[in-house]
Design an enzyme around this catalytic site. Structure first.
Site, mmCIF file in Angstrom:
data_model
loop_
_atom_site.group_PDB
_atom_site.id
_atom_site.type_symbol
_atom_site.label_atom_id
_atom_site.label_comp_id
_atom_site.label_asym_id
_atom_site.label_seq_id
_atom_site.Cartn_x
_atom_site.Cartn_y
_atom_site.Cartn_z
ATOM 1 N N ASP A 162 1.271 -1.407 -0.112
ATOM 2 C CA ASP A 162 -0.453 0.790 -0.274
ATOM 3 C C ASP A 162 0.342 1.601 0.110
ATOM 4 O OD1 ASP A 162 -1.640 -2.262 0.870
ATOM 5 O OD2 ASP A 162 -2.811 -1.093 1.700
ATOM 6 N N LYS A 225 -6.771 3.481 -3.455
ATOM 7 C CA LYS A 225 -7.158 3.993 -2.191
ATOM 8 C C LYS A 225 -7.428 4.726 -1.918
ATOM 9 C CE LYS A 225 -5.605 2.062 2.532
ATOM 10 N NZ LYS A 225 -4.325 1.588 2.811
ATOM 11 N N LYS A 261 -10.083 0.548 -2.694
ATOM 12 C CA LYS A 261 -10.204 -0.201 -0.886
ATOM 13 C C LYS A 261 -10.372 1.400 -0.277
ATOM 14 C CE LYS A 261 -6.767 -1.228 2.561
ATOM 15 N NZ LYS A 261 -5.273 -1.524 3.089
#
Length: 325
Positions: A162, A225, A261
């Site tokens: 991430d 995300k 996400k």
């Protein structure tokens, strides 16, 4: 099912071939600023409307289990210890020790120095190890430092990375710098799936969120995300809806599917179900899977477990029913 790929080759918005828009700063800027503007009132009204949908008890039970299976169970604190990570991993594999039918979570998300501990603790399970990297959460480091951060996490066993984008560069209009950084991190990630964090609460406008979404996807993100969970405004129904529209449109134009996400601020089963309705009604059933949609959360799992137990028995258990993370 469409899969991710590093280099989309189909035509983009307005018929502009997506690979060509990264030929220079000016072509990339022209492409991103040529994306349709976002109707903020319409977007927020649509998100609010979808949030009022009611579902039947059987569908609610399915949605709760689906949400559990989509969680990246997360601990990202300076006080994290190997013991805390091991406990979190045990909870990810067996969320409810009293009910073995409870799904496992999708992943455990930790800092790079905790990846090896998480990997060892999750051995033999299907739960992935995700690691934040690239000078998370601010992203204020030189690219070689960020790449070293990623390589350390991958070497320790991370299945997913991430990363955070350089919001300063993005807001200053240096889109090519952000693009090249994502590409470099993608390469350093190897076979690990890459989630690109925009920190939507710092991007100021919905138009910027749309541009960041397309920039991340063009650069090869496997997931886009919303947030780090470390700022005041994190995932919202509206910004997640906008990103779901982006991945839907991107797949229509390239054949490449990218996950979404939302992270930060999603704490209750009711919240999670609202987000699943957004997914189903916007991107479609192909995204209703932990491979393509995740919740970045720490406390959400507890409420999902409480609601799951309520559906099964008709009552809530006492306060010691779930563990405190």
């Amino acid at each position: 099912m469409p899969t991710t790929a590093p280099s989309p080759t189909a035509s983009g918005v307005g018929g502009t071939p997506i690979p060509d828009v990264t030929a220079s700063d000016s072509t990339l800027r022209r492409f991103l600023h040529g994306l349709p503007g976002v109707d903020a009132v319409g977007l927020e009204a649509r998100a609010a409307s979808l949030g009022t949908r009611s579902i039947k008890t059987t569908a609610k039970a399915y949605a709760i289990d689906l949400a559990i299976s989509m969680i990246d169970l997360t601990t990202l604190e300076g006080a994290d210890t190997p013991g805390k990570v091991r406990a979190l991993a045990a909870k990810a594999v067996n969320p409810d020790p009293t009910d073995r039918s409870t799904p496992t979570t999708a992943a455990v998300c930790v800092y790079p120095d905790m990846v090896a501990t998480a990997k060892e603790s999750l051995k033999g399970s299907d739960v992935k190890v995700a690691s934040v990297a690239t000078a998370f959460p601010a992203g204020r480091a030189a690219l070689p430092v960020k790449i070293a951060d990623v390589r350390d996490a991958v070497a320790a066993g991370a299945d997913e990375i991430d990363m955070v984008i350089d919001r300063g560069a993005f807001l200053a209009g240096h889109y090519m710098k952000v693009y090249e950084e994502i590409r470099a991190v993608k390469e350093a990630s190897g076979s690990a799936r890459l989630k690109v964090i925009f920190e939507t609460g710092e991007l100021s406008t919905y138009d910027n969120i749309r541009r960041a979404s397309w920039l991340g996807m063009i650069a090869g993100a496997d997931f886009i995300k919303t947030s780090t969970g470390k700022v005041a405004v994190n995932a919202t129904p509206a910004n997640t809806l906008l990103m779901l529209q982006a991945v839907r449109d991107f797949r229509e134009q390239t054949g490449v599917q990218v996950g979404v996400k939302p992270a930060g601020g999603i704490r209750t089963a009711k919240d999670a179900i609202k987000f699943l309705v957004l997914v189903n009604e916007t991107a479609g059933e192909d995204w209703l899977d932990g491979h393509w949609f995740r919740f970045g959360a720490s406390s959400l799992l507890n409420d999902l477990l409480m609601q799951r137990q309520k559906l099964a028995t008709g009552r809530y258990s006492g306060p010691d029913y779930v563990t405190v993370d």
